[in-house]
Design a protein around this motif. Structure first.
Motif, PDB file in Angstrom:
ATOM      1  N   PHE A 213      27.188  48.234 -31.197  1.00 53.41           N
ATOM      2  CA  PHE A 213      27.217  48.071 -29.744  1.00 53.41           C
ATOM      3  C   PHE A 213      25.847  48.365 -29.125  1.00 53.41           C
ATOM      4  N   TRP A 214      25.177  49.402 -29.624  1.00 50.06           N
ATOM      5  CA  TRP A 214      23.902  49.846 -29.064  1.00 50.06           C
ATOM      6  C   TRP A 214      22.741  48.975 -29.554  1.00 50.06           C
ATOM      7  N   GLY A 215      22.940  48.310 -30.691  1.00 50.10           N
ATOM      8  CA  GLY A 215      21.848  47.550 -31.283  1.00 50.10           C
ATOM      9  C   GLY A 215      21.211  46.547 -30.353  1.00 50.10           C
ATOM     10  N   GLY A 216      22.013  45.923 -29.505  1.00 48.04           N
ATOM     11  CA  GLY A 216      21.465  44.944 -28.581  1.00 48.04           C
ATOM     12  C   GLY A 216      20.433  45.517 -27.631  1.00 48.04           C
ATOM     13  N   ASN A 217      20.419  46.838 -27.463  1.00 51.08           N
ATOM     14  CA  ASN A 217      19.479  47.469 -26.542  1.00 51.08           C
ATOM     15  C   ASN A 217      18.088  47.631 -27.137  1.00 51.08           C
ATOM     16  N   TRP A 218      17.978  47.635 -28.462  1.00 49.75           N
ATOM     17  CA  TRP A 218      16.652  47.844 -29.057  1.00 49.75           C
ATOM     18  C   TRP A 218      16.240  46.778 -30.056  1.00 49.75           C
ATOM     19  N   LEU A 219      17.189  46.019 -30.595  1.00 46.80           N
ATOM     20  CA  LEU A 219      16.829  44.991 -31.572  1.00 46.80           C
ATOM     21  C   LEU A 219      16.015  43.860 -30.957  1.00 46.80           C
ATOM     22  N   GLU A 220      16.107  43.696 -29.641  1.00 46.00           N
ATOM     23  CA  GLU A 220      15.342  42.634 -28.992  1.00 46.00           C
ATOM     24  C   GLU A 220      13.843  42.885 -29.062  1.00 46.00           C
ATOM     25  N   LYS A 221      13.441  44.095 -29.455  1.00 42.62           N
ATOM     26  CA  LYS A 221      12.021  44.397 -29.635  1.00 42.62           C
ATOM     27  C   LYS A 221      11.450  43.713 -30.873  1.00 42.62           C
ATOM     28  N   PHE A 222      12.332  43.233 -31.750  1.00 49.04           N
ATOM     29  CA  PHE A 222      11.905  42.662 -33.023  1.00 49.04           C
ATOM     30  C   PHE A 222      12.152  41.164 -33.062  1.00 49.04           C
ATOM     31  N   ASP A 223      11.352  40.475 -33.884  1.00 53.87           N
ATOM     32  CA  ASP A 223      11.608  39.058 -34.148  1.00 53.87           C
ATOM     33  C   ASP A 223      12.800  38.943 -35.095  1.00 53.87           C
ATOM     34  N   PRO A 224      13.640  37.936 -34.900  1.00 60.40           N
ATOM     35  CA  PRO A 224      14.799  37.762 -35.786  1.00 60.40           C
ATOM     36  C   PRO A 224      14.423  37.681 -37.273  1.00 60.40           C
ATOM     37  N   GLU A 225      13.220  37.211 -37.577  1.00 63.28           N
ATOM     38  CA  GLU A 225      12.816  37.127 -38.981  1.00 63.28           C
ATOM     39  C   GLU A 225      12.683  38.512 -39.620  1.00 63.28           C
ATOM     40  N   ASP A 226      12.599  39.562 -38.772  1.00 62.47           N
ATOM     41  CA  ASP A 226      12.508  40.927 -39.291  1.00 62.47           C
ATOM     42  C   ASP A 226      13.875  41.562 -39.522  1.00 62.47           C
ATOM     43  N   TYR A 227      14.956  40.875 -39.135  1.00 64.97           N
ATOM     44  CA  TYR A 227      16.277  41.482 -39.207  1.00 64.97           C
ATOM     45  C   TYR A 227      16.696  41.916 -40.615  1.00 64.97           C
ATOM     46  N   PRO A 228      16.397  41.159 -41.673  1.00 72.01           N
ATOM     47  CA  PRO A 228      16.780  41.646 -43.015  1.00 72.01           C
ATOM     48  C   PRO A 228      16.134  42.995 -43.355  1.00 72.01           C
ATOM     49  N   ARG A 229      14.866  43.169 -42.991  1.00 74.96           N
ATOM     50  CA  ARG A 229      14.203  44.444 -43.240  1.00 74.96           C
ATOM     51  C   ARG A 229      14.837  45.558 -42.410  1.00 74.96           C
TER      52      ARG A 229
END
Length: 409
Positions: free
Chosen positions: A170-186
């Motif tokens: 639920f909280w991830g949407g608040n900080w994951l936008e700082k990253f490019d989607p290509e970084d999501y696996p890392r």
């Protein structure tokens, strides 16, 4: 041929309905249920408001459909994840599925996920209907912990760990936008590493130093009166949501007149801001006091997190849940998010110092601090999830699993 025409009509209906839900979800995430309107949604998909009411008669129907769709998406992700054989593999699969979905959202190939906690602001009977759907998500996610190797884990502890895990989503949407989607696996690998192994080293023990609850709250004079006022408002907003916490209900909770309410607050938004400021000040105070605890950074971080978890269930708690942010006007919300980020950044700084001195594992301090913030935010629900838990035990049940590993004793 008649059946083919009917099928095409059904397809058009579903495509338009999905487009309406996509648009409404984006508005819901920006403005909350308070700011969601049928008119704005209609404009976003080039329809008239009357056309939207053909699909959803009331705003609550539309909001409930958005949140229900998001919950059902997460339930599908969890259902696929629990097919894996081990708890670790299930956890990794669940977060991988979630981040893959967010990547699809950013690429336009998946529907946006709503802020699930907005369900509190729904009116009956929609609220109860969506809560039932959420219950299915919760039970499915809890199956991550259903394994012979975890037979020692009581139902209450599995429930607490499940709530903590869902809050990361639920909280991830608040900080994951700082990253490019290509970084999501890392990022996924780092989140799983923190959840499975914690931030503590093998030499660390769970012995947080006590921080008196009275030190975290105002105790006398005008500050005490204001503390009492804000505490009552915080509890009501957490329980009913922004929309459900009307001025009448807040005044009744405080046993004051509406006139008295407006004497202290120009508007309800100002009260929400004051509740947030109180909550952030409590967290900052806990951090300052923890920095004075003798020992290494593990002692300081664990003591701070433990004190805040206890505060959430104490007579002085809880803190205002972050889902109230969506109800604030955009500029107010931006300021409150900045306050929240400063609290998380201080946790990250403490963790960085601990990694440098060797008292904490070499984890990503930014990600770990956001995950700790999410855990502390959800801790206020622990009394509801595990009714017999005592404030002193809150940290061991809810925070220790994040700091030392969710699959460890």
């Amino acid at each position: 041929m008649a059946r083919s025409a009917a099928a095409r009509s059904t397809d058009r209906f579903e495509r338009k309905r999905e487009a309406i839900l996509d648009a409404a979800t984006r508005i819901l995430n920006r403005k909350g249920i308070k700011g969601l309107t049928l008119g704005d949604t209609a404009a976003a998909v080039d329809l008239s408001t009357t056309s939207v009411t053909y699909y959803f008669k009331r705003k609550d129907d539309l909001a409930a459909a958005c949140i229900t769709r998001g919950i059902e998406t997460l339930t599908e992700l969890a259902d696929r994840a629990v097919q894996a054989q081990t708890p670790e593999a299930r956890l990794h699969a669940f977060l991988t599925n979630y981040l893959d979905t967010l990547k699809g959202v950013s690429c336009g190939t998946a529907s946006p996920l709503p802020i699930i906690t907005e369900l509190r602001a729904l009116s009956s009977p929609r609220r109860e209907e969506v809560q039932s759907t959420y219950g299915r998500l919760f039970r499915k996610t809890r199956q991550i912990f259903d394994h012979p190797d975890l037979a020692w884990m009581s139902r209450g502890r599995r429930t607490a760990r499940t709530r903590m895990l869902l809050e990361q989503v639920f909280w991830g949407g608040n900080w994951l936008e700082k990253f490019d989607p290509e970084d999501y696996p890392r990022i996924c690998d780092r989140m799983v590493d923190i959840l499975v192994n914690g931030i503590a080293t093998t030499a660390d023990h769970w012995e947080p130093a006590p921080i008196p609850m009275e030190e975290l709250a105002a105790r006398e004079g005008p500050e005490l009166a204001r503390e009492t006022f804000l505490l009552a408002a915080t509890r009501l907003i957490n329980r009913r949501g922004y929309k459900g916490a009307s001025v009448d209900k807040i005044s009744a909770e405080l046993n004051v007149t509406k006139g008295s309410f407006y004497h202290h607050n120009e508007a309800k938004d100002d009260l929400v801001v004051a509740c947030f400021e109180r909550s952030f000040e409590v967290m900052r105070k806990a951090q300052r006091l923890a920095m004075e605890v003798p020992g290494d950074q593990w002692a300081k971080v664990s003591s701070c997190a433990s004190a805040l978890a206890e505060f959430q269930l104490s007579d002085h708690g809880p803190l205002l849940r972050t889902n109230a942010l969506t109800a604030l006007p955009e500029q107010m919300r931006k300021v409150m998010v900045e306050h929240s980020n400063r609290v998380s950044d201080r946790f990250a700084s403490m963790m960085s110092d601990g990694i440098a001195e060797g008292s904490l594992r070499p984890v990503d301090p930014f990600i770990a601090s956001q995950m700790l913030t999410a855990t502390l935010n959800a801790c206020g629900e622990l009394g509801y999830l595990v009714p017999d838990v005592r404030p002193k035990a809150a940290a061991a049940v809810f925070v220790k699993p994040l700091l030392m590993g969710v699959f460890k004793h």
